[in-house]
Design a protein around this motif. Structure first.
Motif, PDB file in Angstrom:
ATOM      1  N   ASP A 576       4.542   6.766  -2.588  1.00 22.72           N
ATOM      2  CA  ASP A 576       3.109   6.734  -2.329  1.00 22.72           C
ATOM      3  C   ASP A 576       2.879   6.606  -0.822  1.00 22.72           C
ATOM      4  O   ASP A 576       3.817   6.558  -0.032  1.00 22.72           O
ATOM      5  N   TRP A 577       1.628   6.545  -0.434  1.00 27.71           N
ATOM      6  CA  TRP A 577       1.300   6.559   0.995  1.00 27.71           C
ATOM      7  C   TRP A 577       1.849   5.329   1.717  1.00 27.71           C
ATOM      8  O   TRP A 577       2.367   5.426   2.830  1.00 27.71           O
ATOM      9  N   ARG A 578       1.768   4.151   1.103  1.00 21.55           N
ATOM     10  CA  ARG A 578       2.263   2.943   1.754  1.00 21.55           C
ATOM     11  C   ARG A 578       3.757   3.044   2.027  1.00 21.55           C
ATOM     12  O   ARG A 578       4.252   2.635   3.076  1.00 21.55           O
ATOM     13  N   ARG A 579       4.510   3.583   1.049  1.00 22.73           N
ATOM     14  CA  ARG A 579       5.953   3.718   1.244  1.00 22.73           C
ATOM     15  C   ARG A 579       6.238   4.730   2.352  1.00 22.73           C
ATOM     16  O   ARG A 579       7.150   4.543   3.160  1.00 22.73           O
ATOM     17  N   ARG A 580       5.476   5.819   2.377  1.00 21.08           N
ATOM     18  CA  ARG A 580       5.713   6.826   3.419  1.00 21.08           C
ATOM     19  C   ARG A 580       5.389   6.266   4.799  1.00 21.08           C
ATOM     20  O   ARG A 580       6.100   6.539   5.775  1.00 21.08           O
ATOM     21  N   ILE A 581       4.314   5.498   4.896  1.00 20.62           N
ATOM     22  CA  ILE A 581       3.971   4.875   6.176  1.00 20.62           C
ATOM     23  C   ILE A 581       5.070   3.911   6.604  1.00 20.62           C
ATOM     24  O   ILE A 581       5.456   3.839   7.775  1.00 20.62           O
ATOM     25  N   ASN A 582       5.611   3.148   5.647  1.00 17.39           N
ATOM     26  CA  ASN A 582       6.705   2.222   5.958  1.00 17.39           C
ATOM     27  C   ASN A 582       7.935   2.979   6.462  1.00 17.39           C
ATOM     28  O   ASN A 582       8.617   2.539   7.388  1.00 17.39           O
ATOM     29  N   LEU A 674       5.822  15.164   9.943  1.00 18.25           N
ATOM     30  CA  LEU A 674       5.014  16.193   9.267  1.00 18.25           C
ATOM     31  C   LEU A 674       5.606  16.540   7.908  1.00 18.25           C
ATOM     32  O   LEU A 674       4.867  16.828   6.951  1.00 18.25           O
ATOM     33  N   GLU A 675       6.936  16.519   7.789  1.00 15.04           N
ATOM     34  CA  GLU A 675       7.564  16.804   6.495  1.00 15.04           C
ATOM     35  C   GLU A 675       7.275  15.684   5.494  1.00 15.04           C
ATOM     36  O   GLU A 675       7.042  15.953   4.309  1.00 15.04           O
ATOM     37  N   ILE A 676       7.265  14.444   5.952  1.00  9.52           N
ATOM     38  CA  ILE A 676       6.968  13.318   5.064  1.00  9.52           C
ATOM     39  C   ILE A 676       5.541  13.422   4.534  1.00  9.52           C
ATOM     40  O   ILE A 676       5.269  13.164   3.363  1.00  9.52           O
ATOM     41  N   ILE A 677       4.611  13.809   5.402  1.00  2.00           N
ATOM     42  CA  ILE A 677       3.207  13.903   4.980  1.00  2.00           C
ATOM     43  C   ILE A 677       2.989  15.086   4.042  1.00  2.00           C
ATOM     44  O   ILE A 677       2.282  14.990   3.042  1.00  2.00           O
ATOM     45  N   SER A 678       3.616  16.224   4.346  1.00  2.59           N
ATOM     46  CA  SER A 678       3.353  17.446   3.596  1.00  2.59           C
ATOM     47  C   SER A 678       4.247  17.623   2.380  1.00  2.59           C
ATOM     48  O   SER A 678       3.882  18.325   1.436  1.00  2.59           O
TER      49      SER A 678
END
Length: 799
Positions: A576-582, A674-678
């Motif tokens: 999820d977004w929190r994990r990706r931000i971490n 960018l790869e993590i977000i997309s």
């Protein structure tokens, strides 16, 4: 919900929000109180808002004296805010805190309003924050019912609900330290068995009676009478028993504080000026400050609580904490009560004043790396002084002098034994050292020839690593069973294993005979990573150099690599977004350590998603340092004739001209971001005309104001659009074509953690997919061949 603008300033020990806000004492249902805004009581005595704990960086809702913001009289300990995005508001009649996590935190959890109740919250001149019904004025909840460490006039200290099954206690609890408002070691309350007595209890169970009701007033152990400063009253009935007090007319305000050291501090304010008196709590029935005093918990640390002075400065290592805003006496108290603290030192800064550094590493290691400069370090358990060293030297020399004759006689025997030992080492091809475990380093080699003949086993001061036998590794991996194979990269296959003795799970990286990498990369990875220690870098446990085998042993990462998640349609939903931000923040922290804070400045040169490993908690760890470059302190850029890396992640200046710097890693980081977000690969993303990669797509969408179209659809509602767009803009800043335009990793970490700072506008990124598949360098006559299989890039040299 959008992040709120943080506003921080420093005071003696804490940072308080002090931006001007409308001078109001009331929070209505339509209002919001954000970090940087405050409520001010009608008479201007108290102020409510958010302040920062400079020790942990957390934000707290609190109340302080407007005349002196360092005097915090109440704090909401149960709901710390992680950043400056905190906001207080009234929702469904209740006081609710929110921050960037978007999780509502109830301030009045013990006394909730009904959904239909119309409420407002008022800060009174008594220092009491009250949630009440708007029409009737009935109190629903008040801060006086949950005091922190401060006893204010009108506040009730005692037991409530004596005729009910569940008691309610109003007690004072000290802060953990001058900077940390968490619950500390000492509590002040009435005695449950004798409600007329006031007790101070210590965390280890010790307690002391410090006051009692004599029928007319309270009698404290530290004074013969209460004088004319305050008037105490005591009430007791079937339902409750409590103390309360008010200040005399000669004083604007009088209050007590349960100090973190175990003292009871008394403050009084006259004409806006504040004075104080600290009372040590001592067993003396006649009054006064003599006898056995109640103070901090006696040390239970193995090395005791005494500290010895050593001249020098604490080194800047991963074991040294940042500077804290505390006096040297407070620093000693903090270190004394934390057995992990080995040493402390005072620091001075012309801008921030005095501070403190704490060291948590080994005392033996500290004594070796102390910086020989002007300053004092206080080491737990003592350190050898010059006098002690001299006595120790005498204790060694005198016995040796008396045994000198015996030593001379035995020296020839020793030399013969030494000779036989070296002969045995030569025959067996192994190193034996009776003093310590043999460690190894690799000798320089001009050819990519594998085998023990190219490896020199020995001891090197800066490069030490446990050496495993090949039989240990084969046993741990079940003879490199296919079922234990985790994957394969440019170096060779990687296997999961388990050491029989320790039972520790490991990852075994075995150099393949057909690998594109060789002994140079093997040596490079060992020489680089064994010097690095950071929570976002994978840990190298040891190696094996035996016969033709070259093997590296790492800590095992159960979730494998980042690319196995973000590029897998079934696993993407687990991030999820929190994990990706971490993960984004963790990679940035690891790179910042490599570039700025490690013992050696390191350029990774092959940063990609497959080299980001994830532990059991999905924390990222950078791995694979076979292509890393070491920079000197004054180096800013290097050049190589041997360009090796992964297409799609290499910066244009490195791929085309062999130029590398910290900005090369920044470019790779931007691609990963960018790869993590997309959820899309940069190298694998092509439009029908084969000219548009992920970077160009992100750039075009950003220019059109449609950046959210780049986001992985599986993220859904787990993120805020402002955060996503900010991260995409950060990625575009990192992949700008010119290295000088890209931010440093220090800038990246700062901008990621401070949402209030506006990001600069990015310039057009480098679209490497638009280049010809073969690029000729006219200045060098070299030709590079770029692989589009997400593996490596290599080059040919003319003879």
């Amino acid at each position: 919900m959008a992040m709120f603008l943080p506003l921080i300033f420093l005071i003696s020990f804490f940072s308080f929000a002090s931006f001007s806000s409308p001078a109001t004492d009331t929070l209505a249902p339509s209002d919001t109180l954000r970090d940087g805004q405050t409520l001010v009581s009608a008479g201007g005595v108290f102020e409510l808002g958010f302040f920062i704990d400079s020790f942990s960086g957390r934000h707290y809702l609190g109340i302080w004296l407007r005349a002196d913001a360092t005097k915090v009289v109440w704090v909401d300990r149960d709901n710390p805010i992680l950043d400056s995005s905190g906001m207080l508001q009234i929702l469904s009649g209740n006081l609710v805190l929110t921050d960037g996590r978007q999780v509502p935190l109830l301030v009045n959890l013990g006394s909730l309003a009904t959904l239909t109740t119309n409420t407002c919250a008022i800060l009174l001149d008594t220092g009491n924050f009250v949630l009440q019904e708007t029409e009737t004025g009935t109190t629903i909840w008040q801060s006086f019912d949950i005091p922190s460490d401060t006893y204010l006039p009108g506040m009730k200290l005692g037991l409530f609900g004596l005729n009910r099954s569940q008691l309610s206690f109003h007690i004072l609890i000290s802060w953990a330290s001058p900077q940390n408002p968490d619950r500390g070691l000492f509590t002040l309350s009435i005695d449950r068995n004798n409600t007329k007595q006031l007790l101070v209890r210590r965390k280890d169970g010790a307690k002391m009676e410090i006051g009692f009701w004599n029928g007319n007033g309270i009698r404290f152990i530290f004074e013969n009478s209460s004088g004319n400063m305050y008037n105490f009253s005591f009430q007791s009935n079937a339902n409750e028993a409590f103390y309360t007090f008010n200040a005399s007319k000669n004083y604007d305000l009088v209050w007590f504080v349960m100090n973190y050291t175990g003292n009871l501090d008394r403050y009084f304010m006259v004409d806006g000026k504040i004075s104080s008196m600290s009372h040590a709590l001592c067993e003396d029935s006649a009054g006064g400050n003599t006898g056995s005093c109640f103070s901090s918990i006696p040390s239970k640390c193995d090395n005791g609580a005494s500290f010895s002075q050593v001249h020098g400065l604490l080194p800047s290592t991963s074991n040294t904490s940042g500077s804290l805003n505390m006096l040297i006496t407070d620093c000693e108290t903090f270190c004394k009560n934390n057995c992990s603290c080995t040493a402390f030192a005072s620091v001075q800064s012309g801008q921030t004043g005095s501070g403190c550094q704490l060291y948590y590493g080994s005392k033996q290691d500290l004594l070796k790396i102390i910086e020989k400069r002007e300053g004092l370090i206080y080491i737990r358990g003592g350190a050898p002084s010059d006098a002690k060293k001299w006595k120790l030297w005498l204790a060694v020399v005198v016995p040796l002098a008396s045994l000198l004759v015996l030593i001379l006689i035995s020296i020839s025997c020793f030399l013969r034994w030494r000779k036989r030992l070296k002969e045995e080492q030569t025959r067996q091809g192994a190193i034996i050292n009776s003093d310590r475990v043999r460690l190894f380093h690799l000798s320089p080699s001009h050819h990519e020839v594998r085998g023990a003949n190219n490896m020199e086993l020995g001891i090197h001061k800066d490069q030490e690593l446990p050496l495993f036998s090949f039989s240990t590794i084969t046993t741990a991996t079940n003879y490199f069973a296919e079922a234990n194979k985790l994957g394969e990269g440019g170096y060779g296959p990687v296997y999961k294993g388990k050491l029989l003795v320790e039972g520790q799970e490991i990852a075994v990286k075995r150099l393949s005979k057909v690998s594109r990498q060789g002994s140079k990369e093997f040596k490079n990875e060992v020489s680089v990573i064994c010097k690095l220690q950071h929570r976002n870098l994978v840990r190298l446990l040891g190696c094996c150099v035996e016969a033709e085998e070259s093997i590296l042993i790492y800590e095992y990462m159960p979730n494998r690599s980042l690319d196995s998640f973000i590029f897998d349609s079934t696993k993407q939903v687990l991030l999820d977004w929190r994990r990706r931000i971490n993960i984004i923040d963790g990679i940035a922290q690891g790179l910042l350590y490599l570039h700025k804070y490690s013992r050696l400045r390191i350029i990774h040169c092959d940063l990609k998603t497959s080299n980001i490993l994830l532990d059991s908690d999905m924390n990222p760890k950078i791995s694979d340092f076979g292509m890393a470059r070491i920079f000197g302190d004054n180096d800013t850029r290097g050049k190589t004739s041997r360009v090796v890396g992964t297409f799609g992640y290499m910066s244009p200046e490195y791929a085309m001209h062999g130029l590398f710097s910290e900005k090369s890693d920044v470019f790779s980081y931007g691609v990963i971001l960018l790869e993590i977000i997309s959820g899309e690969k940069n190298i694998a993303f092509f439009e029908a005309d084969h000219s548009l990669n992920l970077l160009s797509k992100a750039w075009n969408l950003w220019k059109e104001g449609s950046s959210m179209d780049l986001m992985d659809p599986t993220l859904g509602a787990s993120c805020s659009s402002s955060e996503v767009i900010r991260c995409i803009q950060m990625g575009l800043l990192c992949v700008q074509e010119r290295a000088m335009d890209r931010p440093t990793m220090s800038d990246v970490v700062s901008l990621l953690s401070n949402q209030s700072f506006a990001l600069p506008l990015p310039k057009e990124p480098a679209f490497l997919s638009q280049l010809s598949s073969t690029y000729a360098d006219s200045s060098s006559g070299r030709q590079r061949h770029y692989s589009q299989n997400d593996i490596t890039i290599s080059e040919e040299h003319g003879r």
